[in-house]
Scaffold this active site. Structure first.
Site, short mmCIF file in Angstrom:
data_model
loop_
_atom_site.label_atom_id
_atom_site.label_comp_id
_atom_site.label_asym_id
_atom_site.label_seq_id
_atom_site.Cartn_x
_atom_site.Cartn_y
_atom_site.Cartn_z
N GLY A 20 -68.67 21.26 25.11
CA GLY A 20 -69.54 22.41 25.33
C GLY A 20 -70.96 22.07 25.72
N GLY A 21 -71.36 20.80 25.59
CA GLY A 21 -72.70 20.40 25.96
C GLY A 21 -73.54 19.89 24.81
N ASP A 42 -69.44 12.03 15.68
CA ASP A 42 -68.33 11.23 16.18
C ASP A 42 -68.31 9.82 15.60
OD1 ASP A 42 -67.53 13.38 17.66
OD2 ASP A 42 -67.94 12.50 19.62
N ASP A 43 -69.46 9.36 15.11
CA ASP A 43 -69.52 8.02 14.52
C ASP A 43 -68.86 7.96 13.15
OD1 ASP A 43 -70.93 7.05 16.71
OD2 ASP A 43 -72.89 7.43 15.79
N TYR A 64 -57.44 15.18 15.10
CA TYR A 64 -58.82 14.72 15.07
C TYR A 64 -59.82 15.87 15.17
CZ TYR A 64 -57.36 9.84 15.58
OH TYR A 64 -56.81 8.60 15.38
N ARG A 155 -62.06 19.37 29.08
CA ARG A 155 -61.40 18.41 28.18
C ARG A 155 -60.47 17.49 28.98
NH1 ARG A 155 -61.35 17.39 22.28
NH2 ARG A 155 -59.48 16.17 21.96
N ARG A 158 -61.96 14.30 30.47
CA ARG A 158 -62.50 13.28 29.58
C ARG A 158 -61.41 12.33 29.10
NH1 ARG A 158 -67.04 15.44 25.36
NH2 ARG A 158 -68.57 16.21 26.87
N GLU A 199 -76.14 29.78 32.80
CA GLU A 199 -77.24 29.24 33.58
C GLU A 199 -78.54 29.19 32.76
OE1 GLU A 199 -76.90 28.02 36.63
OE2 GLU A 199 -74.77 28.50 36.53
#
Length: 218
Positions: A20-21, A42-43, A64, A155, A158, A199
């Protein structure tokens, strides 16, 4: 109110849907804000064979996209350690100083941040607002949403390790996101929601919020 507010540390939470950014926004902010450090959720993913994982037999795959796939207790402890060190020393160790001087010079509002001697800790991840102990740490909270088709489209572009298996998005990614979003909307206050496909100049919006927060805290 967080105790670290008095020490000129603003903790910003950026959460929401996969792709999503979140990370892009956190990185852009860190390149603009003085004395800024990023902590990424994520770590804190558990290793693949950790027994705490939720296994999906029909997919032969770990889920996950649930908060139980992460060591959130460790993340919380690490954040407390960073905040407590800041309280003692007044600086963020291993902080990320802005590498984009031109961008800083072109953004008038950043002058106030520099002159105020404020530091920034950005915490980003898909379910940081679903772990209740973290919530009191945040001064500003942002959440990214996308519609299902756009999320799937992004998704699929990636690469993940391990990679998504067939059916994973429908079985895990999207249902988990909807459940997390519902929980945040129901129980978490003062969250600003962004459409990750809009935008809107999200960075300028967050910078304006920081400016207002600084004004209200003086």
């Amino acid at each position: 109110m967080c105790e670290n507010r008095e020490r000129n540390l603003i903790v910003i939470g950026i959460s929401g849907v996969t792709c999503g950014g979140k990370t892009t926004t956190a990185t852009k902010l860190a390149n603009l804000l003085p004395n800024c450090k990023i902590i990424g959720q994520d770590d804190y993913f558990l290793v693949e064979d950790d027994p705490r994982h939720t296994w999906i037999p029909e997919l032969n795959h770990v889920n996950y996209d649930t908060i139980t796939s992460l060591d959130m207790d460790q993340m919380y402890e690490d954040l407390l350690e960073i905040i407590n060190k800041f309280k003692r020393k007044g600086v963020l160790e291993e902080s990320k100083n802005s590498a984009n001087q031109e961008a800083k010079e072109n953004c008038i509002s950043l002058t106030r941040f520099k002159d105020s001697n404020v530091s920034f800790l950005i915490v980003e991840g898909f379910s940081i607002f679903n772990f209740k102990p973290l919530l009191p740490l945040f001064h500003l909270k942002y959440y990214f949403v996308l519609d299902k088709d756009k999320c799937l489209e992004r998704r699929e572009k990636r690469a993940y390790e391990p990679p998504d298996c067939p059916g994973y998005f429908e079985k895990c990614v999207w249902p988990e996101h909807l459940a997390q979003l519902k929980e945040v909307k129901t129980f978490v206050k003062n969250v600003c929601y962004f459409d990750g496909d809009s935008e809107l100049d999200i960075i300028q919006k967050i910078l304006a919020d920081i400016t207002e927060y600084l004004k209200s805290s003086t």
